[in-house]
Design a protein around this motif. Structure first.
Motif, PDB file in Angstrom:
ATOM      1  N   PHE A 236       2.715  -0.262 -10.095  1.00  0.00           N
ATOM      2  CA  PHE A 236       2.891   0.200  -8.920  1.00  0.00           C
ATOM      3  C   PHE A 236       1.632   0.654  -8.259  1.00  0.00           C
ATOM      4  CE2 PHE A 236       7.201   1.980 -10.231  1.00  0.00           C
ATOM      5  CZ  PHE A 236       7.706   0.859  -9.601  1.00  0.00           C
ATOM      6  N   THR A 237       0.572   0.903  -9.150  1.00  0.00           N
ATOM      7  CA  THR A 237      -0.854   1.177  -8.771  1.00  0.00           C
ATOM      8  C   THR A 237      -1.462  -0.075  -8.248  1.00  0.00           C
ATOM      9  OG1 THR A 237      -1.032   2.779 -10.792  1.00  0.00           O
ATOM     10  CG2 THR A 237      -3.044   2.240  -9.803  1.00  0.00           C
ATOM     11  N   ARG A 238      -1.291  -1.114  -9.006  1.00  0.00           N
ATOM     12  CA  ARG A 238      -1.750  -2.373  -8.489  1.00  0.00           C
ATOM     13  C   ARG A 238      -1.098  -2.790  -7.120  1.00  0.00           C
ATOM     14  NH1 ARG A 238      -1.130  -6.841 -12.688  1.00  0.00           N
ATOM     15  NH2 ARG A 238      -2.226  -8.105 -11.119  1.00  0.00           N
ATOM     16  N   ALA A 239       0.075  -2.622  -6.943  1.00  0.00           N
ATOM     17  CA  ALA A 239       0.774  -2.781  -5.739  1.00  0.00           C
ATOM     18  C   ALA A 239       0.254  -1.873  -4.538  1.00  0.00           C
ATOM     19  CB  ALA A 239       2.190  -2.532  -5.930  1.00  0.00           C
ATOM     20  N   LEU A 240      -0.082  -0.692  -4.863  1.00  0.00           N
ATOM     21  CA  LEU A 240      -0.693   0.115  -3.765  1.00  0.00           C
ATOM     22  C   LEU A 240      -2.058  -0.192  -3.272  1.00  0.00           C
ATOM     23  CD1 LEU A 240       0.251   3.854  -4.905  1.00  0.00           C
ATOM     24  CD2 LEU A 240       0.939   2.719  -2.915  1.00  0.00           C
ATOM     25  N   ASN A 241      -2.771  -0.768  -3.892  1.00  0.00           N
ATOM     26  CA  ASN A 241      -4.106  -1.317  -3.797  1.00  0.00           C
ATOM     27  C   ASN A 241      -3.876  -2.527  -2.930  1.00  0.00           C
ATOM     28  OD1 ASN A 241      -5.293   0.758  -5.320  1.00  0.00           O
ATOM     29  ND2 ASN A 241      -5.320  -0.231  -7.244  1.00  0.00           N
ATOM     30  N   MET A 242      -2.967  -3.196  -2.889  1.00  0.00           N
ATOM     31  CA  MET A 242      -2.719  -4.541  -2.228  1.00  0.00           C
ATOM     32  C   MET A 242      -2.044  -4.360  -0.913  1.00  0.00           C
ATOM     33  SD  MET A 242      -2.027  -7.121  -5.364  1.00  0.00           S
ATOM     34  CE  MET A 242      -3.113  -7.418  -6.774  1.00  0.00           C
ATOM     35  N   PHE A 243      -1.304  -3.320  -0.570  1.00  0.00           N
ATOM     36  CA  PHE A 243      -0.527  -3.292   0.730  1.00  0.00           C
ATOM     37  C   PHE A 243      -1.656  -2.886   1.727  1.00  0.00           C
ATOM     38  CE2 PHE A 243       3.170  -2.032  -1.936  1.00  0.00           C
ATOM     39  CZ  PHE A 243       4.021  -3.227  -1.931  1.00  0.00           C
ATOM     40  N   ASP A 244      -1.786  -3.691   2.671  1.00  0.00           N
ATOM     41  CA  ASP A 244      -2.439  -3.264   3.742  1.00  0.00           C
ATOM     42  C   ASP A 244      -1.503  -2.901   4.971  1.00  0.00           C
ATOM     43  OD1 ASP A 244      -3.357  -4.961   2.643  1.00  0.00           O
ATOM     44  OD2 ASP A 244      -4.245  -6.576   3.901  1.00  0.00           O
ATOM     45  N   THR A 245      -0.428  -3.595   5.237  1.00  0.00           N
ATOM     46  CA  THR A 245       0.184  -3.612   6.359  1.00  0.00           C
ATOM     47  C   THR A 245       1.571  -2.905   6.220  1.00  0.00           C
ATOM     48  OG1 THR A 245       1.014  -5.720   6.272  1.00  0.00           O
ATOM     49  CG2 THR A 245      -0.806  -5.359   7.725  1.00  0.00           C
ATOM     50  N   LEU A 246       2.004  -3.075   4.775  1.00  0.00           N
ATOM     51  CA  LEU A 246       3.510  -2.489   4.644  1.00  0.00           C
ATOM     52  C   LEU A 246       3.550  -1.161   4.380  1.00  0.00           C
ATOM     53  CD1 LEU A 246       4.256  -5.778   2.366  1.00  0.00           C
ATOM     54  CD2 LEU A 246       4.861  -5.161   4.772  1.00  0.00           C
ATOM     55  N   ASP A 247       3.684  -0.296   5.144  1.00  0.00           N
ATOM     56  CA  ASP A 247       3.474   1.211   5.130  1.00  0.00           C
ATOM     57  C   ASP A 247       4.630   1.569   4.570  1.00  0.00           C
ATOM     58  OD1 ASP A 247       1.001   1.380   6.139  1.00  0.00           O
ATOM     59  OD2 ASP A 247       1.667   1.748   8.378  1.00  0.00           O
ATOM     60  N   SER A 248       5.974   1.300   4.809  1.00  0.00           N
ATOM     61  CA  SER A 248       7.122   1.521   4.204  1.00  0.00           C
ATOM     62  C   SER A 248       7.169   1.255   2.630  1.00  0.00           C
ATOM     63  CB  SER A 248       8.375   0.692   4.777  1.00  0.00           C
ATOM     64  OG  SER A 248       8.180  -0.732   4.595  1.00  0.00           O
ATOM     65  N   PHE A 249       6.596   0.152   2.305  1.00  0.00           N
ATOM     66  CA  PHE A 249       6.381  -0.204   0.875  1.00  0.00           C
ATOM     67  C   PHE A 249       5.372   0.915   0.181  1.00  0.00           C
ATOM     68  CE2 PHE A 249       8.843  -4.283   1.503  1.00  0.00           C
ATOM     69  CZ  PHE A 249       9.294  -4.538   0.162  1.00  0.00           C
ATOM     70  N   LYS A 250       4.594   1.316   0.957  1.00  0.00           N
ATOM     71  CA  LYS A 250       3.399   2.216   0.570  1.00  0.00           C
ATOM     72  C   LYS A 250       4.178   3.599  -0.090  1.00  0.00           C
ATOM     73  CE  LYS A 250      -1.183   0.968   1.917  1.00  0.00           C
ATOM     74  NZ  LYS A 250      -2.237   1.553   2.984  1.00  0.00           N
ATOM     75  N   GLU A 251       4.864   3.826   0.803  1.00  0.00           N
ATOM     76  CA  GLU A 251       5.547   5.217   0.787  1.00  0.00           C
ATOM     77  C   GLU A 251       6.670   5.157  -0.457  1.00  0.00           C
ATOM     78  OE1 GLU A 251       7.725   6.401   4.180  1.00  0.00           O
ATOM     79  OE2 GLU A 251       5.462   7.302   5.362  1.00  0.00           O
ATOM     80  N   LYS A 252       7.176   3.909  -0.409  1.00  0.00           N
ATOM     81  CA  LYS A 252       8.418   3.896  -1.609  1.00  0.00           C
ATOM     82  C   LYS A 252       7.573   3.793  -3.105  1.00  0.00           C
ATOM     83  CE  LYS A 252      11.833   1.469   1.142  1.00  0.00           C
ATOM     84  NZ  LYS A 252      12.523   0.237   1.528  1.00  0.00           N
TER      85      LYS A 252
END
Length: 1427
Positions: free
Chosen positions: A799-815
């Protein structure tokens, strides 16, 4: 309006107890059967309950809860002044039955002596399953078969199980289906067997209450009605016979009909032989000889038939019993015929039963014997197909002869009965196996046992622990052999557990499923799941077989082996020392398998001894596809690919591949299939092989889908990236597009996350530079780690790595923020969890995400004790917490509620929306923890009955027997101690000795023992709780500090060891400051405890400052709270300090505030006693009396109202009321005390008996001038003493004397003389002298001077003999009044009295001075003066 739902009026009608039941003034059940569950009860609204479903009334010593009347909370039971109506409890066990049971219990089989709670629980669960299946209209014969397989010699509660079956048979739904006729018969036969075992093995093992047999009679009555209403086509005589036998056995027990001790003794020997599995021929013959001499006793014959055991000549015994019962009622003969099948060969059975097809007698029910013979012959025909022609002939001959209408109807519908039997038999062998592969060929599943199976039986020939590995090449039938071995020994093993061990993911998933199948409590991590399964199997008393299929490496599964049972491994490799090697199937066997396919011989030849290749060809052939012949010389896999490529439609290719169990098709061969397909005319030449392969990721997913069994490389995506798709960015993009189209739940366990996330383990595609795509893949794998593997550290990393990779997917960021916060919560990184969850909880983009973020914030705040923040969320109307749908979330909310300071009513209202989750069908550790927290919440409030209710739920979850709610708090605490101990033992058994939920059990026990003053057990339990929590959480957690605080309280308050107390306080205070902070209730408790300890050490100034500081913190937090219990504790602490400062009025005021209102009954009792003593010191006697009455009211809640403790406190209140001349209160107290005395079972330790106390009550009536009442009580005291103790007793003399004194005081001197003279001769010593003096005074009043002188002289002589000089002086004073007309005698008597008084009391004593004054003024002494 009544405070009870039902108004119940019990009465005795001359034969039994019945009740009229009213609801809202309307009689809903006149003459309801009424049963007493305890002896010597007077029915009243608090101990009487109506069960509307069973339509019966139960009366219990401790009161009942549920469907009827139960004591309202806060209501005290009225004490009746009426004499207790003693209702003797019936004894149902006859002496001969007891002798039989006790003799059997003492045999060498130890299993008879002890109750097998686990087996009892399993059978009860199976019976509940039967009831559920019946109500749903589903088949249940296989469950009956499972119950029949149990050994009933292990001390289970046979009668209660029999009663449960009778209850099932009373259900109207079981009679709806005609095809269940044989089901009903089998169930009733099982109930009869249990009843017989109950008689044979009852005793100490089975505890039955009065009314148990009557309840069974109620069920039998309901069954008889159903039989009468449904007996149109099928007579079901066998069913009727079994029910009638049960009824007969119950009547025999109730009416004491089994009286022949000789028969009981002989039966005991028969049962012993049955238990020991020895030949019973001798004991059976002895019984038969004894029964000839004795009168016929058919219940004993039924017991004999059930326990014939290993007897070489059973058939002759059956014939003898039939001959003995020829002239008996039809029931006897019909019941004996039931045992013909198991005692005779099929041919002999048919021959004997055929004779009874034509049986006749003068008895009206004799036709039922013919009907039963028809039923038994029909059963034989179905169970023994070889004799169908013979049985058909016998039945057809019977049909030709004129017979009863019922017999004719039965013969017409005989096929209906046959169908019923066939349905039962075909469904009764439903597999009990936990997991069996779906892709085993059917003909292999039904394979006859061969030499290989016999070899395995020889190797695994005992019940000890043994492991063997079956080795061989792929497709050689290793799994099939293991399963065939199990099928041949199905009766030896009670359980088969099949575990796929292909890789760790599949293995762990198997264990999760097994855990659920076994009903084991859901664990928090996969390692704990596996350990719990292994622990369960290690403690199982049943033989089981575990098959680990397709083992690659023993090291990966070695820790998963139990230490008992049999284990079979299947593997291609030599992974274990003890091996059994199998070879590939022969060509002839494969030809037989493929006989329905075209060119079976050619295909069999090409299979090269591999079952799975043969199966692949067969599946293709079944779909009517042509399988071309492929030349030799190519590799095996290429041949198969070549064949597959010629099949139209890639869907067919995939389906055939899916039907393979463990065919090792590598990805490059799959690629070949697609490449060939793309080049043929029947396919689209533009096929994108890369995209097709990626979208075929179902290859790793259809593992769970019906008819699909892909077992390709489990790390499928990683395999693709290494071996086929060279561009990881393109691959990541394709996969992320696939995953974006799938709906993954982030709030609870989701199968999609399991299937797709599992494929991403060790996946190299995640090194792609396409960040958003890789972020999505990491997000999915994180869900897999979080929910399915419960590897929270790996989940945090993803999840930490995923957060660092999301630039445009705000809904995925919140989840991802939300999921990361939860992972931090699970790993106890609370500050990080709160930081993330607080940010999400303020987001408005996703209301559902906001809602669940608040839920996990509540749990985080609960862990660190932030009650104020929890309160702000829960009482925020916009939170919508009641809409929560997932168990974990609901239970976390309850955890938070338990941190709040609420009244009992408010808390119950708050948890009502989530109460459904407290009764989950899939119990988990979280559910157990929640129930423990609720128990602790109410225990802190001293609501012991509520505590017991929640602990009963824990017991239900763990399969421990629950207890009834007792009537008093003290008995509730005793029940809690016993039940928690049983739960502790069961938890240790299931979860291990150091599981953290046990800490709750130890804390509960410690608090109960603290309340009861058992301090050695209190500290022992606290130390154990601290040890467990420290081991689980470490030393710096709030839950550890809470235990340390309790230990500090013990050392500081009870032991008064200041140093030890401060050692624990410092540790707790440090942790609480670091976690909860200084503005919390728990920190206020620390400050309060420090103040109390200093107060005990007389450091009053510092103690006052600390307690005032604690008071300020609590007041700030609880200013708006309706719960004042925390404030009460502070008031009481301030009261203690004020008392030590000698500020008594201030102390009294503080204790008064602590008591009004407060729900901590035990503490309130202590505070009321302190207030009472302080009021006495202040000479505020009326206030002291009020505090004493308050203490008594509290004690009645704790102890039984008729307890010695309450009685003794009443005496103190009575004396105080007398001292302050509050005679009305004294009279009320005396009457209340008398009621208690009447209700007490043990009066030996009291200084009073009932007649003596009635004298005190009479005295209280005298003081309020109710003389008639006083006289009546005194007369009753005389009568009672005469009845209970006799006329020579002290009690009788005392009562007569008291009545005489009463008459003397009332001026009724003649009556007084009569009462006292009637008992004076029975007295000696001082008591006789005293009563003589009172008689003399009465004679003086009626001017009989000589009689008065004679009586007084006798009294003086007694006093002189006893050396009672002062009493002698008093008599001389009386003489001075007796001789008031003779100055000389008066003067002489006064001088004698003055001489004695001066010597005994002194010349300065007021009495002496008074006598001297009289003597000096003798001449002016008034002639009317009285003593």
């Amino acid at each position: 309006m009544s405070q009870f739902k039902y108004q119940i009026f019990p009465r005795y009608n001359g034969a039994s107890w019945v009740s009229d039941v009213y609801e809202n003034g309307i009689c809903i059940n006149p003459n309801a059967p009424t049963y007493f569950l305890s002896q010597f009860l007077t029915p009243n609204p608090w101990n009487t309950s109506y069960n509307p479903s069973r339509k019966i009334v139960l009366i219990s010593k401790y009161g009942l809860s549920g469907g009827g009347n139960s004591s309202p909370k806060g209501t005290l039971r009225d004490r009746s002044t009426s004499v207790t109506n003693k209702i003797p409890e019936k004894t149902h066990f006859t002496s001969s039955t007891r002798e039989l049971a006790s003799s059997v219990k003492n045999t060498r089989n130890p299993s008879v002596v002890f109750m097998d709670d686990r087996k009892d629980y399993i059978i009860k669960k199976l019976l509940l399953d039967i009831k559920s299946q019946i109500k749903s209209g589903l088949e249940f014969s296989y469950i009956i078969k499972q119950i029949e397989d149990f050994n009933f010699l292990t001390g289970i509660n046979c009668f209660l199980l029999c009663n449960s079956i009778l209850e099932i048979l009373s259900l109207p739904q079981i009679y709806i289906r005609k095809k269940w006729a044989f089901h009903r018969e089998k169930l009733s036969r099982l109930a009869k067997k249990l009843m017989i075992f109950h008689i044979a093995f009852s005793g100490e093992g089975e505890q039955l209450v009065t009314g148990a047999y009557e309840e069974a009679k109620v069920w039998i009555g309901a069954i008889d009605k159903h039989i009468e209403n449904n007996n149109k086509n099928l007579t079901e005589v066998g069913f009727q016979v079994n029910i009638a036998c049960i009824n007969l056995l119950i009547e025999a027990l109730r009416k004491d009909e089994i009286k022949e001790h000789l028969l009981a003794k002989n039966l005991t020997k028969v049962v012993e032989d049955f238990v020991d599995m020895t030949n019973s021929e001798r004991s059976v013959n002895e019984y038969l000889r004894a029964s000839v001499k004795a009168s016929r006793n058919f219940p004993c014959d039924l017991i004999l038939l059930e326990f014939l055991g290993a007897h070489e000549n059973k058939s002759s015994i059956i014939r003898n019993l039939i001959d003995m019962n020829c002239s008996s009622p039809w029931l006897n003969l019909a019941a004996i015929l039931d045992y013909v099948q198991e005692s005779f060969s099929p041919v002999d059975s048919i021959q004997l039963l055929s004779e009874y097809l034509y049986y006749s007698s003068f008895e009206t029910g004799s036709w039922k014997i013919q009907s039963r013979a028809i039923e038994l012959i029909t059963q034989l025909s179905i169970q023994n197909p070889n004799f169908i022609s013979l049985t058909t002939l016998v039945i057809s001959e019977k049909a030709k002869i004129p017979c009863e209408l019922s017999i004719k109807t039965q013969l017409i519908h005989i096929d209906l009965y046959k169908t019923s039997i066939s349905e039962y038999i075909s469904n009764s062998y439903k597999a009990k196996d936990l997991f069996i592969p779906k892709s085993i060929p059917k003909w292999l599943q039904n394979l006859e046992a061969g030499r290989e199976t016999e070899d395995l039986i020889m190797i695994l020939n005992n019940s000890g622990y043994k492991t063997i590995c079956i080795t061989g090449k792929k497709g050689t039938g290793k799994t099939s052999l293991a399963l065939t071995y199990y099928k041949t020994r199905r009766n030896f093993y009670k359980k088969l557990i099949f575990i796929r061990a292909t890789n760790r993911g599949v293995l762990e998933n198997s264990f999760i499923k097994i855990s659920k199948k076994l009903g084991i409590i859901e664990q928090e991590t996969i390692d704990e799941v596996i350990k719990s399964v292994v622990r369960f199997l290690n403690k199982s008393d049943e033989m089981f077989l575990i098959i680990f299929d397709d083992v690659k490496d023993l090291a990966g599964i070695k820790g998963y082996f139990p230490t008992r049972g049999h284990i079979i491994l299947t593997s291609e490799f030599e992974v274990f020392g003890l091996r059994y090697e199998v070879s590939e199937p022969s060509l002839e066997v494969l030809i037989k398998y493929l006989e329905k396919t075209k060119d079976s011989k050619g295909i069999a030849d090409r299979c090269l001894g591999d079952w799975h290749i043969g199966k692949l060809y067969r599946n293709i052939s079944d779909k009517k596809k042509c399988v071309p012949f492929v030349a030799y010389g190519q590799s095996l896999y290429e041949k198969i690919c070549e064949d597959l490529c010629n099949i139209q439609g890639i869907d067919i290719v995939l389906q055939c591949l899916g039907l393979l169990e463990n065919f090792p098709l590598q990805i490059n061969y799959a690629k070949k299939v697609l490449e060939k397909a793309s080049k043929t005319e029947i396919y689209d030449s533009d096929i994108n092989i890369e995209v097709t392969l990626c979208k075929m990721s179902d290859w790793g997913l259809v593992y769970e889908k019906k008819n699909f069994y892909f077992m390709l490389e489990p790390n499928f995506h990683s395999f693709l990236s290494k071996s086929y798709i060279k561009n990881p960015d393109e691959c990541a993009k394709i996969l992320s597009e696939l995953y974006l189209s799938i709906d993954f739940s982030i709030y609870t366990k989701d199968l999609n996350a399991y299937y797709y996330g599992r494929l991403l383990e060790n996946c190299h595609i995640l090194n792609s530079q396409n960040l958003n795509c890789v972020g999505i893949l990491l997000f999915v794998r994180g869900l897999y780690y979080l929910y399915h593997i419960k590897n929270f550290i790996s989940a945090i990393d993803d999840f930490t790595r995923a957060l660092n990779m999301f630039d445009t997917l705000d809904s995925f960021k919140e989840k991802t923020f939300f999921l990361l916060g939860r992972c931090y919560l699970y790993t106890n990184q609370i500050k990080k969890a709160i930081s993330l969850l607080e940010n999400i909880s303020n987001s408005l983009s996703d209301p559902e995400l906001t809602l669940y973020s608040k839920v996990y914030l509540i749990k985080s705040y609960e862990i660190i004790g932030q009650g104020v923040k929890i309160r702000n969320i829960i009482f925020n109307k916009s939170s919508s917490l009641s809409t929560i749908q997932f168990e974990e979330s609901a239970l976390y909310i309850i955890h938070g509620i338990c941190r709040l300071f609420l009244t009992e009513k408010k808390l119950k209202n708050l948890i009502t929306p989530y109460s459904l989750f407290l009764h989950s069908n899939t119990p988990s550790i979280l559910l157990l923890e929640t129930l423990w927290k609720l128990s602790l919440f109410f225990e802190y409030k001293e609501r012991w009955t509520t505590v017991l209710a929640y602990i009963n739920l824990i017991a239900q979850t763990l399969g421990v027997h629950q207890v009834l709610q007792p009537g008093t708090m003290r008995s509730a605490m005793d029940s809690i101690i016993n039940l928690v101990f049983e739960i502790k033992v069961k938890t240790e058994d299931l979860l291990g000795e150091n599981h953290y939920t046990l800490s709750y059990a130890y804390i509960i026990l410690a608090k109960v023992h603290a309340t009861l003053g058992i301090n050695d057990l209190r500290i022992k339990n606290l130390d154990r709780a601290l040890e467990i929590r420290t081991k689980k959480y470490g030393p710096d957690q709030l839950c550890v500090a809470e235990v340390q605080l309790e230990i500090a309280k013990y050392y500081g308050i009870k032991v008064k060891s200041i140093d030890l107390a401060y050692k624990y306080i410092k540790k707790a205070e440090k942790t609480i400051k670091a976690t909860a902070g200084e503005s919390t209730i728990i920190y206020a408790r620390v400050i309060d405890l420090k103040g109390l300890i200093l107060a005990k050490d007389n450091q009053l100034t510092e103690a006052t400052n600390l307690i005032n500081q604690s008071f300020a913190i609590k007041n700030c937090i609880l200013a708006k709270s309706s719960d004042n219990e925390e404030m009460s504790q502070s008031f009481a602490s301030l009261g203690l300090i004020s008392y030590k400062k000698h500020e008594l009025q201030q102390a009294l005021d503080y204790y008064t505030k602590a008591l009004e209102p407060n729900h901590k009954i035990y503490l309130s009792t202590f505070w009321a006693l302190k207030a009472y003593k302080i009021a006495l010191e202040l000479h505020s006697y009326q206030q002291a009396l009020e505090f004493k009455n308050q203490q008594i009211r509290l004690l009645i809640h704790i102890y039984d109202a008729n307890s010695e403790i309450v009685f003794n406190e009443y005496q103190k209140a009575y004396q105080l009321a007398i001292d302050i001349k509050s005679y009305e209160q004294a009279n009320n107290i005396a009457l209340g005390s008398l009621d208690i005395l009447k209700g007490m079972s043990n009066k030996n330790t009291l200084n009073y008996n009932q007649s003596m106390y009635m004298i005190k009550v009479a005295d209280s009536f005298t003081k309020i001038r109710k003389y008639d009442d006083a006289e009546n009580y005194l007369k009753d005291a005389v009568d009672l003493a005469k009845k209970d103790n006799g006329i020579k007793s002290f009690e009788y003399t005392n009562a007569k004397y008291a009545l005489g004194i009463f008459y003397k005081d009332m001026g009724k001197y003649a009556k007084a003389i009569d009462q006292m003279e009637s008992v004076v001769e029975d007295l000696t010593g001082k008591r006789k002298g005293k009563i003589l003096v009172d008689i003399g005074l009465c004679y003086m009043k009626i001017m009989k001077v000589e009689k008065a002188k004679g009586v007084l002289d006798s009294a003086m002589k007694i006093y002189n003999d006893e050396g009672l000089k002062l009493e002698v002086g008093k008599v001389y004073v009386i003489f001075s009044y007796l001789y008031k007309d003779n100055a000389l005698f008066m003067k002489k008597s006064l001088k004698k009295a003055i001489e004695i008084y001066s010597k005994e009391l002194g010349s300065e004593h007021t009495e002496t001075i008074h006598l001297c004054s009289r003597l000096n003024s003798l001449k002016s002494l008034s002639s009317t003066s009285l003593i």
